[in-house]
Design a protein around this motif. Structure first.
Motif: not given
Length: 499
Positions: A129-130, A187-188, A52-53, A154-158
């Motif tokens: 979302q990540a 964190t969420g 979904g991301i 983690y890769a999407i967030r970075a």
């Protein structure tokens, strides 16, 4: 910050993911509202959430107006390309992207329709979302598939934080790492989450490097093959980390990451131009990460190809062009990539409308979106070898590219073995590093993160053929933080924290 970052997250990510993607290649969570413990107790459902991301990454929108110039990551790429000297527009059209091109969007930060809000909203939504995924590390890390899911998150967030750096922070990292970064959340979040301040650019990159390390560690623990080219895998994570390492001017780290990325089994380091075609097919063997966009999710309005393809509707009204100098001087007569543009006339003038990117199927508006190719990693490795004084190796790496990009030899014997960069970007290469950087400009035109990240890390300005002059690390490369963020985040002070 609640309204800007958390608006989509507040309803729980499963609601968003349930309707985010419906293709067979990327199954998403079943329709309906599933609580987080149900999703993340099953790695397959968790993968559906991450899918979904990805769907969000190529969706139109992200602003309350002007949605057709905000097609997710592709829109980010176009913006950071046309703000450079190598990508021009032959006409204004309806104004989509044109005002980014002429640097006339500064005042839009007060609106939720502007470039500033759209960029901030896109990447902080991806981050939020990540975060929901990484919050369930303890559960997911117990299985190979769970680690595969975590590695992607983690890769999407970075990567998202790095894109925010390139959009909202001062460039030339080593000289300006104490300048303000952007708020960091790991964190969420929900409507009750307290906003945080900007911190420093160095703080931001500490988190980016930490996340990329967590990503590759999770992929190593998973030890599973890439399920879909739309999924980031360990090799793509290293490729994204290599990009961010160049942004930090950390060439040793970038070299290591590029080397690891190029170890992907079956990867072609340089595809032929015939194989690449019109850069609309994710199955080409040099592609490391791409979005295979299903027919039912393709849109003839606002997507990447609609803006680039000369037959794609808007591409005919506001032609995207390779700039004169890059085409006429940067590309040698025997450079096969000259086929990536078509000379057209308008009155007494002419321009080189790009033909590099075309729809796969114009009738259905289909075309895959390529995010990372092996050629980028090859050129990254060549630059890093040159900066390390390994000139012979750097020349050999360039030779791999030349073999598929020139009709005959490219003679670079006269170039000085040096990592000193010429300050004039509209001049022939003098040093080996000049040649490597020129090849990046040609090969990666309107790909990845565009031209501006290289200009910023290299501290280069330019004179563009249309008369635009930009100083090294010009403030115009940096977006203002949107007003909506100041309205909802008490940790930020407009008088102090605005760019």
């Amino acid at each position: 910050m609640k309204k800007t970052i958390y608006k989509l997250a507040a309803a729980c990510m499963c609601v968003l993911f349930a309707s985010a993607c419906t293709s067979d290649a990327l199954d998403t969570a079943p329709a309906g509202q599933l609580p987080g413990d149900v999703i993340f107790s099953d790695p397959d459902k968790a993968q559906s959430a991450v899918n979904g991301i990805y769907r969000l990454m190529y969706s139109n929108g992200w602003s309350n107006g002007w949605e057709h110039e905000n097609p997710g990551l592709a829109g980010f790429t176009i913006v950071r390309s046309i703000m450079g000297e190598d990508h021009s527009m032959a006409a204004q059209g309806q104004g989509w992207f044109y005002f980014d091109y002429v640097f006339n969007v500064a005042s839009d930060w007060t609106s939720t329709a502007g470039r500033q809000y759209a960029t901030w909203n896109l990447f902080y939504t991806l981050i939020s979302q990540a975060n929901y995924v990484t919050d369930h590390y303890d559960t997911l890390s117990e299985s190979p598939k769970g680690n595969y899911v975590l590695g992607q998150a983690y890769a999407i967030r970075a990567f998202s934080y790095y894109c925010l750096y390139e959009s909202f922070c001062q460039g030339n990292y080593t000289a300006n790492k104490d300048y303000p970064g952007v708020p960091v959340y790991t964190t969420g979040t929900n409507n009750n989450t307290k906003g945080v301040g900007r911190g420093t650019i160095e703080d931001l990159f500490v988190q980016i490097n930490k996340d990329f390390q967590a990503s590759v560690d999770c992929f190593e623990a998973a030890n599973v093959e890439q399920e879909s080219i739309t999924n980031i895998d360990g090799y793509a994570a290293y490729a994204l980390w290599a990009r961010a390492s160049l942004g930090q001017q950390n060439y040793e780290q970038a070299r290591y990451c590029a080397e690891e990325a190029l170890k992907k089994p079956g990867l072609t380091r340089v595809a032929t131009l015939a194989e690449l075609g019109n850069f609309n097919t994710a199955s080409v063997s040099d592609v490391m990460w791409a979005f295979e966009v299903p027919t039912d999710q393709a849109s003839p309005y606002g997507g990447f190809f609609s803006h680039l393809d000369e037959d794609g509707g808007y591409g005919s009204r506001a032609p995207m062009c390779i700039d004169y100098w890059l085409y006429e001087d940067g590309m040698a007569d025997n450079d096969l990539r000259r086929g990536w543009a078509k000379r057209k006339t308008s009155g007494r003038s002419y321009f080189y409308q790009q033909t590099k990117f075309r729809y796969k199927n114009l009738a259905t508006a289909e075309g895959d979106l390529i995010n990372i190719r092996a050629e980028e990693m090859l050129l990254t490795l060549a630059e890093c070898e040159c900066r390390a004084g390994n000139y012979t190796v750097a020349r050999e790496l360039l030779g791999e590219l030349y073999a598929q990009r020139y009709d005959g030899e490219r003679d670079i014997e006269s170039l000085v073995d040096s990592s000193t960069v010429s300050l004039d970007t509209a001049s022939d290469p003098v040093t080996l590093i000049d040649e490597i950087l020129l090849q990046r400009r040609i090969e990666l035109w309107c790909e990845g993160m565009g031209r501006v990240p290289d200009l910023r890390r290299l501290n280069l300005g330019y004179y563009r053929s249309d008369g635009t002059e930009m100083r090294p690390n010009d403030q115009s490369f940096i977006l203002y933080i949107p007003q909506a963020e100041f309205d909802s985040n008490p940790a930020l002070d407009l008088a102090v924290d605005q760019n």
